[in-house]
Design a protein around this motif. Structure first.
Motif, PDB file in Angstrom:
ATOM      1  N   ASN A 168       0.845  -1.194   0.000  1.00 21.08           N
ATOM      2  CA  ASN A 168       0.000   0.000   0.000  1.00 21.08           C
ATOM      3  C   ASN A 168       0.879   1.241   0.000  1.00 21.08           C
ATOM      4  O   ASN A 168       1.824   1.332   0.787  1.00 21.08           O
ATOM      5  N   ILE A 169       0.525   2.196  -0.844  1.00 21.94           N
ATOM      6  CA  ILE A 169       1.246   3.460  -0.917  1.00 21.94           C
ATOM      7  C   ILE A 169       0.236   4.571  -0.670  1.00 21.94           C
ATOM      8  O   ILE A 169      -0.744   4.686  -1.408  1.00 21.94           O
ATOM      9  N   GLY A 170       0.457   5.351   0.381  1.00 18.81           N
ATOM     10  CA  GLY A 170      -0.457   6.446   0.697  1.00 18.81           C
ATOM     11  C   GLY A 170      -0.010   7.194   1.937  1.00 18.81           C
ATOM     12  O   GLY A 170       0.953   6.821   2.598  1.00 18.81           O
ATOM     13  N   ASN A 171      -0.730   8.262   2.246  1.00 16.86           N
ATOM     14  CA  ASN A 171      -0.453   9.086   3.422  1.00 16.86           C
ATOM     15  C   ASN A 171      -1.723   9.293   4.222  1.00 16.86           C
ATOM     16  O   ASN A 171      -2.806   9.449   3.655  1.00 16.86           O
ATOM     17  N   HIS A 172      -1.581   9.297   5.537  1.00 21.48           N
ATOM     18  CA  HIS A 172      -2.682   9.684   6.413  1.00 21.48           C
ATOM     19  C   HIS A 172      -2.748  11.202   6.384  1.00 21.48           C
ATOM     20  O   HIS A 172      -1.779  11.884   6.727  1.00 21.48           O
ATOM     21  N   LEU A 173      -3.884  11.742   5.958  1.00 21.02           N
ATOM     22  CA  LEU A 173      -4.039  13.186   5.789  1.00 21.02           C
ATOM     23  C   LEU A 173      -5.122  13.681   6.742  1.00 21.02           C
ATOM     24  O   LEU A 173      -6.309  13.543   6.460  1.00 21.02           O
ATOM     25  N   SER A 174      -4.723  14.231   7.876  1.00 19.83           N
ATOM     26  CA  SER A 174      -5.688  14.789   8.818  1.00 19.83           C
ATOM     27  C   SER A 174      -5.070  15.984   9.515  1.00 19.83           C
ATOM     28  O   SER A 174      -3.875  16.258   9.373  1.00 19.83           O
ATOM     29  N   ALA A 175      -5.888  16.691  10.307  1.00 23.77           N
ATOM     30  CA  ALA A 175      -5.384  17.840  11.058  1.00 23.77           C
ATOM     31  C   ALA A 175      -4.453  17.393  12.178  1.00 23.77           C
ATOM     32  O   ALA A 175      -3.610  18.155  12.632  1.00 23.77           O
ATOM     33  N   ASP A 176      -4.597  16.140  12.630  1.00 27.72           N
ATOM     34  CA  ASP A 176      -3.758  15.640  13.718  1.00 27.72           C
ATOM     35  C   ASP A 176      -2.307  15.466  13.274  1.00 27.72           C
ATOM     36  O   ASP A 176      -1.390  15.865  13.972  1.00 27.72           O
ATOM     37  N   ALA A 177      -2.120  14.841  12.127  1.00 24.63           N
ATOM     38  CA  ALA A 177      -0.766  14.589  11.619  1.00 24.63           C
ATOM     39  C   ALA A 177      -0.861  14.097  10.186  1.00 24.63           C
ATOM     40  O   ALA A 177      -1.858  13.507   9.792  1.00 24.63           O
ATOM     41  N   ILE A 178       0.175  14.370   9.428  1.00 24.91           N
ATOM     42  CA  ILE A 178       0.315  13.782   8.099  1.00 24.91           C
ATOM     43  C   ILE A 178       1.473  12.807   8.216  1.00 24.91           C
ATOM     44  O   ILE A 178       2.583  13.189   8.595  1.00 24.91           O
ATOM     45  N   MET A 179       1.173  11.537   7.926  1.00 22.12           N
ATOM     46  CA  MET A 179       2.224  10.526   8.038  1.00 22.12           C
ATOM     47  C   MET A 179       2.019   9.460   6.970  1.00 22.12           C
ATOM     48  O   MET A 179       0.885   9.218   6.540  1.00 22.12           O
TER      49      MET A 179
END
Length: 195
Positions: A168-179
């Motif tokens: 899987n290739i992707g990023n967690h995109l939220s106001a808390d953190a981008i990781m």
């Protein structure tokens, strides 16, 4: 990297040449895929493990897929993964469910069906206590791209054994953190067919 691409192209060209021989000389090179054919519908449900290299954590999932063969070489496939928990002490993720859709290219030989594929997907993520800036972190919907490979071994018309690997290739995109949520997943088990 260029050598790997050249080797893959050489393999695919050689494989397609062998299939052309089968079409030109059907008595000499008979079709050897009695279980793998147009219209085959197969499904699986099993446990999967995942390793996120950036965070160095292992995850556990319940995973399943359904796949329809448009012919013996091309299939359309949908997968789902339900996140149980991380197997590490730190709780980086509270949720990490995902859904995928895409296609696979098959290389069938007798009962053996190797494949490679590409899927796009959506990860439903929520950060755990390690990354939260607030008491309750938000759920984020993150796009994914996922190359897959594996094989199926058909023993009967109604069931098969399988091994799958995906990245899987992707990023967690939220106001808390981008990781990054890049992850290598592995699953195997018993699947069922509808012919």
């Amino acid at each position: 990297m260029a050598k790997k691409i050249i080797l893959l192209l050489a393999f695919l060209i050689g494989y397609n040449y062998s299939n052309a021989r089968q079409l030109k000389y059907p008595n000499i090179f008979p079709e050897e895929t009695p279980f793998i054919h147009k219209g085959l519908l197969r499904t699986t449900l099993t446990f999967a493990t995942g390793y996120m290299p950036k965070q160095k954590i292992n995850n556990l999932y319940l995973t399943g897929n359904i796949e329809y063969y448009a012919d013996s070489k091309i299939s359309f496939r949908g997968d789902g993964m339900y996140f149980f928990n991380s197997m590490n002490q730190d709780k980086t993720l509270k949720q990490n469910h995902s859904l995928y859709g895409g296609a696979a290219w098959h290389f069938p030989k007798k009962n053996f069906d190797a494949f490679v594929g590409l899927q796009t997907g959506l990860a439903i993520c929520q950060l755990g206590t390690l990354y939260q800036n607030a008491p309750k972190s938000e759920i984020a919907y993150n796009p994914l791209v996922s190359p897959i490979l594996g094989f199926n071994f058909y023993a009967q018309n109604w069931f098969h054994l399988f091994v799958n690997a995906r990245y899987n290739i992707g990023n967690h995109l939220s106001a808390d953190a981008i990781m990054p949520i890049n992850e290598l997943n592995f699953s195997f088990g018993l699947g069922f067919n509808i012919n």
